[in-house]
Design a protein around this motif. Structure first.
Motif, PDB file in Angstrom:
ATOM      1  N   SER A   4      38.889  36.168  32.715  1.00 42.28           N
ATOM      2  CA  SER A   4      39.573  35.837  31.460  1.00 42.28           C
ATOM      3  C   SER A   4      38.684  34.869  30.716  1.00 42.28           C
ATOM      4  N   GLY A   5      37.716  35.408  30.016  1.00 44.98           N
ATOM      5  CA  GLY A   5      36.719  34.578  29.355  1.00 44.98           C
ATOM      6  C   GLY A   5      37.223  33.957  28.066  1.00 44.98           C
ATOM      7  N   THR A   6      36.590  32.861  27.680  1.00 48.99           N
ATOM      8  CA  THR A   6      36.936  32.214  26.408  1.00 48.99           C
ATOM      9  C   THR A   6      36.248  32.904  25.239  1.00 48.99           C
ATOM     10  N   ASP A   7      35.226  33.732  25.538  1.00 46.78           N
ATOM     11  CA  ASP A   7      34.516  34.456  24.487  1.00 46.78           C
ATOM     12  C   ASP A   7      35.042  35.882  24.390  1.00 46.78           C
ATOM     13  N   ALA A   8      35.015  36.399  23.163  1.00 45.42           N
ATOM     14  CA  ALA A   8      35.436  37.789  22.969  1.00 45.42           C
ATOM     15  C   ALA A   8      34.444  38.723  23.651  1.00 45.42           C
ATOM     16  N   LEU A   9      34.964  39.826  24.157  1.00 41.06           N
ATOM     17  CA  LEU A   9      34.143  40.792  24.880  1.00 41.06           C
ATOM     18  C   LEU A   9      33.356  41.652  23.895  1.00 41.06           C
ATOM     19  N   SER A  10      32.105  41.967  24.246  1.00 42.12           N
ATOM     20  CA  SER A  10      31.277  42.856  23.423  1.00 42.12           C
ATOM     21  C   SER A  10      30.619  43.875  24.339  1.00 42.12           C
ATOM     22  N   ASP A  11      29.996  44.893  23.723  1.00 44.89           N
ATOM     23  CA  ASP A  11      29.393  45.947  24.548  1.00 44.89           C
ATOM     24  C   ASP A  11      28.189  45.451  25.340  1.00 44.89           C
ATOM     25  N   THR A  12      27.661  44.268  25.000  1.00 40.82           N
ATOM     26  CA  THR A  12      26.520  43.730  25.739  1.00 40.82           C
ATOM     27  C   THR A  12      26.912  43.263  27.146  1.00 40.82           C
ATOM     28  N   TYR A  13      28.209  43.102  27.381  1.00 39.83           N
ATOM     29  CA  TYR A  13      28.671  42.692  28.700  1.00 39.83           C
ATOM     30  C   TYR A  13      28.536  43.815  29.730  1.00 39.83           C
ATOM     31  N   PHE A  14      28.421  45.050  29.254  1.00 44.03           N
ATOM     32  CA  PHE A  14      28.438  46.202  30.133  1.00 44.03           C
ATOM     33  C   PHE A  14      27.022  46.724  30.396  1.00 44.03           C
ATOM     34  N   GLN A  15      26.765  47.082  31.653  1.00 45.78           N
ATOM     35  CA  GLN A  15      25.530  47.741  32.041  1.00 45.78           C
ATOM     36  C   GLN A  15      25.916  48.975  32.851  1.00 45.78           C
ATOM     37  N   ASN A  16      25.607  50.160  32.299  1.00 43.76           N
ATOM     38  CA  ASN A  16      25.968  51.416  32.977  1.00 43.76           C
ATOM     39  C   ASN A  16      27.464  51.482  33.292  1.00 43.76           C
ATOM     40  N   LYS A  17      28.270  51.120  32.279  1.00 41.46           N
ATOM     41  CA  LYS A  17      29.737  51.156  32.394  1.00 41.46           C
ATOM     42  C   LYS A  17      30.262  50.177  33.434  1.00 41.46           C
ATOM     43  N   SER A  18      29.467  49.156  33.766  1.00 41.64           N
ATOM     44  CA  SER A  18      29.854  48.178  34.780  1.00 41.64           C
ATOM     45  C   SER A  18      29.984  46.792  34.172  1.00 41.64           C
ATOM     46  N   LEU A  19      30.827  46.006  34.796  1.00 36.31           N
ATOM     47  CA  LEU A  19      31.089  44.647  34.333  1.00 36.31           C
ATOM     48  C   LEU A  19      31.031  43.717  35.529  1.00 36.31           C
ATOM     49  N   GLY A  20      30.359  42.587  35.392  1.00 43.51           N
ATOM     50  CA  GLY A  20      30.248  41.632  36.485  1.00 43.51           C
ATOM     51  C   GLY A  20      31.320  40.564  36.399  1.00 43.51           C
ATOM     52  N   ILE A  21      31.999  40.315  37.527  1.00 41.37           N
ATOM     53  CA  ILE A  21      32.953  39.209  37.596  1.00 41.37           C
ATOM     54  C   ILE A  21      32.478  38.255  38.686  1.00 41.37           C
ATOM     55  N   TYR A  22      32.904  36.990  38.594  1.00 39.16           N
ATOM     56  CA  TYR A  22      32.360  35.968  39.479  1.00 39.16           C
ATOM     57  C   TYR A  22      33.479  35.248  40.219  1.00 39.16           C
ATOM     58  N   VAL A  23      33.259  35.069  41.531  1.00 39.28           N
ATOM     59  CA  VAL A  23      34.244  34.441  42.410  1.00 39.28           C
ATOM     60  C   VAL A  23      33.593  33.232  43.066  1.00 39.28           C
ATOM     61  N   GLY A  24      34.397  32.216  43.368  1.00 41.84           N
ATOM     62  CA  GLY A  24      33.864  30.951  43.858  1.00 41.84           C
ATOM     63  C   GLY A  24      33.346  30.975  45.273  1.00 41.84           C
ATOM     64  N   SER A  25      33.772  31.921  46.118  1.00 36.98           N
ATOM     65  CA  SER A  25      33.315  31.962  47.506  1.00 36.98           C
ATOM     66  C   SER A  25      32.818  33.363  47.851  1.00 36.98           C
ATOM     67  N   GLU A  26      31.918  33.418  48.817  1.00 34.42           N
ATOM     68  CA  GLU A  26      31.379  34.710  49.232  1.00 34.42           C
ATOM     69  C   GLU A  26      32.462  35.573  49.868  1.00 34.42           C
ATOM     70  N   ALA A  27      33.280  34.963  50.740  1.00 32.43           N
ATOM     71  CA  ALA A  27      34.358  35.721  51.390  1.00 32.43           C
ATOM     72  C   ALA A  27      35.346  36.246  50.357  1.00 32.43           C
ATOM     73  N   GLY A  28      35.657  35.414  49.353  1.00 28.42           N
ATOM     74  CA  GLY A  28      36.580  35.840  48.299  1.00 28.42           C
ATOM     75  C   GLY A  28      36.013  36.978  47.473  1.00 28.42           C
ATOM     76  N   ALA A  29      34.695  36.941  47.223  1.00 29.90           N
ATOM     77  CA  ALA A  29      34.058  38.004  46.440  1.00 29.90           C
ATOM     78  C   ALA A  29      34.077  39.316  47.209  1.00 29.90           C
ATOM     79  N   LYS A  30      33.774  39.263  48.513  1.00 27.82           N
ATOM     80  CA  LYS A  30      33.784  40.484  49.326  1.00 27.82           C
ATOM     81  C   LYS A  30      35.188  41.066  49.427  1.00 27.82           C
ATOM     82  N   GLN A  31      36.175  40.186  49.558  1.00 26.31           N
ATOM     83  CA  GLN A  31      37.557  40.662  49.637  1.00 26.31           C
ATOM     84  C   GLN A  31      37.996  41.262  48.308  1.00 26.31           C
TER      85      GLN A  31
END
Length: 441
Positions: A211-238
């Motif tokens: 839930s970003g503070t910036d509006a979404l644009s097409d530059t956020y996407f690479q090959n129809k993919s979007l990156g999200i970020y999690v604070g822990s490695e275990a949380g990201a894998k889950q």
């Protein structure tokens, strides 16, 4: 080679093979430790050796009532596959308590072994907790930075999600999950971005993934993919596992694990060993009937093939023997026998063409190289495709069948020639010893 030397070498090889066969099955004490045979060193999967069972019951604070238990089971199985489990059981059953209307779910699997060769039940318990993790994936969009209008509800949204490693931020290290959208979802998002200022929000249960503070644009996407970020490695894998397998809309509590036997009985491993031995014996007997003395060459070759195949199951890392793997061993044994039969046919053809027995044997082995190589390569390619494309017990089959295809080729090219060069001179290359007759059609 002189007969005396042939007998000596053959005796030594047979003694070594007999020793290896004995050490494969025998068990004895070594000081304070137990030697459980070579077979004991092969890691066996749940459907052969049993494992640990966990019961999932709906949590008391669960909100939604279950309306499709099959969909829940499908999600749980997909998560077990994603974690790399080949054989396991996920079943639902009505509670025996009449006051309980919901299903109980039972997950049975085999824990991986630690460096001491013991089952790591803590790892399995952690995996089951991840498999049962609550969180339904939902998407929101709108013109505000915290949109509340739910979107992407008319079709499949996520094509895949995978953990892609740490991504260093300004002050903190975050862990990235790359989410790949389906064509439908990507088009819907692009249409909304092109229509004006668009904010995007992704939630997994009570957790906000994006839930970003910036509006979404097409530059956020690479090959129809979007990156999200999690604070822990275990949380990201889950999170990656939950997103890729589909959200689980219900909260479950996981019981402590209890030990269970193999689904087909405690003697499953013994029955599998008997089945492999029975196939090998039947094949060897058939060779004795068809080729008489050649059956001795084929029999010793197949026995050595099975010894090497067994040792390879220990030497190759990550191999866990399942019922599918047992079928792979049986089929690769048949493949090795087929190569031996190809060689015998070539020997017969050479003899009928007028060659002497010694020359016929030499030419027969030479002419059989390409057909045996072609069959082994074809089977190896099939095993590779199954390994990368299939899951579950088919993957276990692919591993042992692929190893067997390699060992089968080595057996036909090396072991069979070795035994032929030691055994056939003892019979003075007699045609009756090999059941060769020129007058046969």
């Amino acid at each position: 080679m002189k007969k005396g030397k042939s007998i000596t070498l053959l005796s030594i090889i047979c003694l070594v093979m007999a020793f290896l066969i004995a050490m494969t099955f025998v068990r004895f004490s070594v000081g304070v430790k137990e030697y459980n045979g070579v077979i004991g060193a092969i890691e066996q999967d749940y459907d052969i050796a049993g494992g640990t069972a966990y019961t999932l019951t709906l949590a008391k604070d669960n909100i939604e009532e279950i309306d499709d238990i099959d969909e829940v089971l499908k999600t749980l199985r997909k998560r077990m596959d994603a974690l790399g489990y080949q054989t396991y059981s996920v079943k639902a059953a009505k509670s025996t308590d009449e006051a309980v209307k919901d299903y109980e779910i039972r997950i049975e699997a085999k824990a991986s072994t630690n460096k001491y060769g013991e089952p790591d039940t803590s790892s399995l318990a952690s995996d089951v907790a991840v498999v049962a993790a609550y969180g339904e994936l939902k998407f929101y969009g709108g013109s505000s930075s915290n949109p509340t209008d739910e979107i992407l509800t008319d079709g499949a949204v996520i094509k895949n999600a995978k953990y892609t490693g740490p991504a260093t931020g300004t002050d903190t290290t975050y862990y990235q999950v790359t989410v790949e959208f389906t064509d439908y979802a990507f088009k819907e998002i692009m249409d909304k971005i092109n229509a004006g200022t668009f904010y995007f929000k992704m939630t997994l249960g009570d957790t906000t993934l994006m839930s970003g503070t910036d509006a979404l644009s097409d530059t956020y996407f690479q090959n129809k993919s979007l990156g999200i970020y999690v604070g822990s490695e275990a949380g990201a894998k889950q999170a990656a596992l939950q997103i890729s397998s589909g959200g689980l809309a219900y909260k479950y509590e996981v019981s402590d694990g209890v030990t269970v036997s193999a689904p087909y009985g405690e003697k499953t491993a013994f029955i599998c060993a008997v089945a492999i031995a029975a196939v090998a014996i039947l094949v060897i007997v058939a060779f004795f009937v068809i080729g008489k003395g050649y059956g001795l060459v084929a029999g010793l070759t197949l026995v050595l093939f099975l010894i090497v195949e067994t040792l390879m199951l220990i030497a190759v890392p990550g191999v866990r023997l399942s019922l599918g793997g047992v079928f792979g061993i049986i089929l690769s044994t048949v493949l090795a026998a087929d190569g031996l039969m190809i060689t015998y046919r070539r020997i017969v053809e050479e003899y009928k063409s007028g060659k002497m027995v010694k020359t016929a044997v030499k030419n027969g082995f030479r002419r059989s190289v390409m057909p045996i190589l072609g069959g082994s390569v074809a089977c190896g390619v099939v095993a590779l495709l199954l390994f990368f494309l299939a899951s579950g017990t088919l993957r276990g089959f692919a591993v042992t069948f692929g190893i067997g295809a390699v060992v089968s080729f080595i057996s036909n090219m090396l072991f069979a020639r070795m035994f032929a060069s030691l055994i056939l001179p003892l019979s003075n290359y007699g045609e009756k010893f090999l059941n060769l007759k020129r007058e046969d059609a």
